[in-house]
Design a protein around this motif. Structure first.
Motif, mmCIF file in Angstrom:
data_model
loop_
_atom_site.group_PDB
_atom_site.id
_atom_site.type_symbol
_atom_site.label_atom_id
_atom_site.label_comp_id
_atom_site.label_asym_id
_atom_site.label_seq_id
_atom_site.Cartn_x
_atom_site.Cartn_y
_atom_site.Cartn_z
ATOM 1 N N TYR A 204 23.382 85.960 -14.082
ATOM 2 C CA TYR A 204 24.088 85.761 -15.353
ATOM 3 C C TYR A 204 25.160 84.686 -15.209
ATOM 4 O O TYR A 204 25.314 83.819 -16.086
ATOM 5 C CB TYR A 204 24.717 87.076 -15.805
ATOM 6 N N ALA A 205 25.903 84.711 -14.093
ATOM 7 C CA ALA A 205 26.965 83.725 -13.872
ATOM 8 C C ALA A 205 26.397 82.313 -13.801
ATOM 9 O O ALA A 205 27.027 81.355 -14.263
ATOM 10 C CB ALA A 205 27.726 84.051 -12.591
ATOM 11 N N ILE A 206 25.199 82.175 -13.215
ATOM 12 C CA ILE A 206 24.568 80.856 -13.101
ATOM 13 C C ILE A 206 24.038 80.387 -14.454
ATOM 14 O O ILE A 206 24.266 79.257 -14.882
ATOM 15 C CB ILE A 206 23.428 80.894 -12.067
ATOM 16 N N VAL A 207 23.353 81.265 -15.163
ATOM 17 C CA VAL A 207 22.746 80.902 -16.437
ATOM 18 C C VAL A 207 23.799 80.686 -17.513
ATOM 19 O O VAL A 207 23.661 79.814 -18.376
ATOM 20 C CB VAL A 207 21.745 81.985 -16.877
ATOM 21 N N ASP A 208 24.878 81.443 -17.448
ATOM 22 C CA ASP A 208 25.921 81.364 -18.482
ATOM 23 C C ASP A 208 26.634 80.022 -18.492
ATOM 24 O O ASP A 208 27.318 79.686 -19.454
ATOM 25 C CB ASP A 208 26.942 82.489 -18.262
ATOM 26 N N THR A 209 26.489 79.232 -17.420
ATOM 27 C CA THR A 209 27.163 77.938 -17.369
ATOM 28 C C THR A 209 26.600 76.962 -18.401
ATOM 29 O O THR A 209 27.206 75.918 -18.667
ATOM 30 C CB THR A 209 27.020 77.297 -15.972
ATOM 31 N N ALA A 210 25.439 77.285 -18.991
ATOM 32 C CA ALA A 210 24.845 76.399 -19.994
ATOM 33 C C ALA A 210 25.777 76.190 -21.175
ATOM 34 O O ALA A 210 25.744 75.143 -21.830
ATOM 35 C CB ALA A 210 23.509 76.961 -20.468
ATOM 36 N N SER A 211 26.628 77.170 -21.440
ATOM 37 C CA SER A 211 27.556 77.066 -22.566
ATOM 38 C C SER A 211 28.937 76.576 -22.141
ATOM 39 O O SER A 211 29.845 76.498 -22.956
ATOM 40 C CB SER A 211 27.697 78.438 -23.252
ATOM 41 N N ASN A 212 29.089 76.247 -20.862
ATOM 42 C CA ASN A 212 30.382 75.800 -20.332
ATOM 43 C C ASN A 212 30.152 74.607 -19.396
ATOM 44 O O ASN A 212 29.995 74.781 -18.194
ATOM 45 C CB ASN A 212 31.068 76.950 -19.592
ATOM 46 N N PRO A 213 30.121 73.384 -19.922
ATOM 47 C CA PRO A 213 29.804 72.204 -19.102
ATOM 48 C C PRO A 213 30.716 72.029 -17.896
ATOM 49 O O PRO A 213 30.242 71.653 -16.814
ATOM 50 C CB PRO A 213 29.964 71.041 -20.089
ATOM 51 N N ALA A 214 32.007 72.302 -18.050
ATOM 52 C CA ALA A 214 32.938 72.123 -16.932
ATOM 53 C C ALA A 214 32.614 73.088 -15.803
ATOM 54 O O ALA A 214 32.589 72.714 -14.630
ATOM 55 C CB ALA A 214 34.374 72.321 -17.407
ATOM 56 N N ARG A 215 32.358 74.326 -16.149
ATOM 57 C CA ARG A 215 32.003 75.325 -15.139
ATOM 58 C C ARG A 215 30.646 75.003 -14.509
ATOM 59 O O ARG A 215 30.441 75.201 -13.314
ATOM 60 C CB ARG A 215 31.975 76.721 -15.768
ATOM 61 N N ALA A 216 29.740 74.488 -15.328
ATOM 62 C CA ALA A 216 28.422 74.125 -14.814
ATOM 63 C C ALA A 216 28.540 73.029 -13.764
ATOM 64 O O ALA A 216 27.879 73.080 -12.718
ATOM 65 C CB ALA A 216 27.518 73.668 -15.957
ATOM 66 N N ARG A 217 29.367 72.015 -14.016
ATOM 67 C CA ARG A 217 29.556 70.937 -13.043
ATOM 68 C C ARG A 217 30.135 71.466 -11.742
ATOM 69 O O ARG A 217 29.725 71.063 -10.647
ATOM 70 C CB ARG A 217 30.467 69.861 -13.624
ATOM 71 N N GLU A 218 31.094 72.395 -11.872
ATOM 72 C CA GLU A 218 31.728 72.960 -10.685
ATOM 73 C C GLU A 218 30.743 73.781 -9.865
ATOM 74 O O GLU A 218 30.653 73.629 -8.640
ATOM 75 C CB GLU A 218 32.927 73.824 -11.101
ATOM 76 N N LEU A 219 29.997 74.634 -10.541
ATOM 77 C CA LEU A 219 29.047 75.487 -9.831
ATOM 78 C C LEU A 219 27.912 74.650 -9.235
ATOM 79 O O LEU A 219 27.452 74.904 -8.113
ATOM 80 C CB LEU A 219 28.492 76.551 -10.771
ATOM 81 N N ARG A 220 27.455 73.643 -9.970
ATOM 82 C CA ARG A 220 26.408 72.768 -9.454
ATOM 83 C C ARG A 220 26.860 72.087 -8.159
ATOM 84 O O ARG A 220 26.099 72.008 -7.189
ATOM 85 C CB ARG A 220 26.047 71.713 -10.497
ATOM 86 N N ALA A 221 28.108 71.623 -8.149
ATOM 87 C CA ALA A 221 28.619 70.948 -6.952
ATOM 88 C C ALA A 221 28.650 71.892 -5.764
ATOM 89 O O ALA A 221 28.290 71.512 -4.638
ATOM 90 C CB ALA A 221 30.016 70.395 -7.225
ATOM 91 N N TRP A 222 29.049 73.150 -5.979
ATOM 92 C CA TRP A 222 29.116 74.093 -4.867
ATOM 93 C C TRP A 222 27.729 74.489 -4.391
ATOM 94 O O TRP A 222 27.500 74.648 -3.187
ATOM 95 C CB TRP A 222 29.928 75.327 -5.272
#
Length: 389
Positions: A204-222
């Motif tokens: 859920y934490a991974i998929v939910d980033t679709a609605s939060n671009p900033a969080r998605a960029r951060e999680l993608r980088a990690w």
């Protein structure tokens, strides 16, 4: 007394009685065993210490040729060469990261700190708030060495760092906050996140980033910075079959079919991020492929190769190690593929897109290893085997 390790230049010093400092910053290098023992620069660093040296102890630093300094919870002490080996390992590189009494320590050869020809070693405890540069160095060294063993970090320290990588990715918090809590807390967090029942919240934490671009960029980088020993456990958790009743996340009920959809979307997203690391120029294509191959082989709770004990992973025999890796990859790739082929009754369009994306991306990332995977029919069903050409 607090050691400070800073990249590029020294930080402003606090009042001190005496100073020992690397006056001439020189790039530290490591050996890439996978590339003909090529030497690769890790950048320039400066080390500042504030030791209090008194009387003959202070004089011995300048006079003895086989003297080192030891820095621990009792302060700074001058020790002989044999004692300077306080840490339980001997560095073959010019410096080495280790883990002593639950703390990350850096051991430097004396000649790097004082002058050419100076013997002994200097061991300092790393500041937990300044571990990010070391994690960056470790990631780059792993990429350069195609995710093989890095000789300037001990196995114990590497295990600690891989857990930091994993837990930080799950929580998206500062690494210093995790390190300051101690290894026991880190181990507990890691164990909690790698339980199969955590698949839902993590997906859920991974998929939910679709609605939060900033969080998605951060999680993608990690995710792109995860070593295989941390990426493998992540994929292992995400492919865990949900229970018959599914689970509830943030007040929303996911039945078994919806849970499978969610986890499939998360797995596909992780693989897309790995490939984007290559297409966006963060690392070479071969590094993306090796990360995928080794992560699949290490799809287990502890990031070790799957299979029975003594599978050959730690063997000195290259053929045995290759067989252990190949066997683990083929078996886990088959399990992962089987999970991603499950079509739930929900008809969810995003899940369908994720299954197609997984098929395409996994084929590109695994194209080298997949040719060695073969299937045999046994009384227990179809099983994957590894064959060398």
């Amino acid at each position: 007394m607090r050691p400070i390790l800073a990249r590029g230049g020294a930080l402003p010093p606090a009042p001190a009685v005496a100073w020992l400092e690397i006056r001439k910053r020189r790039p530290y290098t490591c050996t890439l065993h996978n590339k003909g023992n090529e030497r690769r620069s890790l950048g320039c660093y400066s080390l500042q210490l504030e030791p209090v040296l008194k009387g003959f102890a202070g004089a011995s630093v300048a006079l003895a040729t086989e003297t080192g300094l030891s820095l621990d919870h009792n302060g700074v002490s001058v020790v002989g060469l044999d004692q300077a080996k306080t840490a339980g390992y001997g560095a073959t590189a010019d410096f080495q990261l280790g883990l002593v009494d639950g703390k990350f320590v850096l051991t430097l050869k004396g000649r790097l700190v004082f002058k050419v020809g100076y013997g002994g070693k200097l061991t300092v405890t790393l500041d937990p708030n300044r571990l990010d540069p070391w994690m960056g160095m470790l990631h780059q060294a792993l990429v350069d060495n195609e995710y093989e063993v890095v000789d300037w970090i001990t196995p114990e320290a590497f295990d600690g760092f891989r857990k930091l990588f994993f837990v930080q990715t799950m929580l998206l918090v500062d690494v210093g906050m995790l390190a300051l809590r101690g290894l026991d807390t880190l181990d507990d967090l890691y164990t909690g996140f790698t339980r199969s029942e955590r698949a839902g919240p993590i997906a859920y934490a991974i998929v939910d980033t679709a609605s939060n671009p900033a969080r998605a960029r951060e999680l993608r980088a990690w995710v792109q910075h995860l070593p295989p020993e941390a990426m493998g456990p992540l994929l292992h958790v995400l492919r865990a079959a949900p229970g018959f009743l599914g689970y509830e996340i943030e007040g929303k009920r996911y039945g078994r079919n919806e849970a499978i959809d969610l986890q499939q979307i998360a797995i596909a997203q992780c693989l897309e991020w790995i490939e984007e690391g290559y297409t966006n120029g963060h690392y070479p294509r071969r590094a993306a492929q090796r990360l995928f191959e080794k992560a699949v082989a290490r799809m287990s709770v502890d990031g070790e190769y799957s299979g029975a004990e003594g599978s050959g992973e730690e063997s000195d025999n290259e053929s045995a190690r290759r067989q252990a890796f190949g066997r683990a990859y083929c078996e886990n790739r088959y399990r992962l593929d089987q999970f991603m082929r499950v079509v739930s009754s929900t008809g969810d369009r995003d899940a369908g897109d994720a299954r197609r994306s997984y098929k395409n991306v996994s084929q590109r990332l695994g194209q080298d290893m997949d040719t060695h995977c073969h299937f045999v029919q046994t009384p227990r069903g179809k099983e994957a085997t590894y064959r060398e050409p």
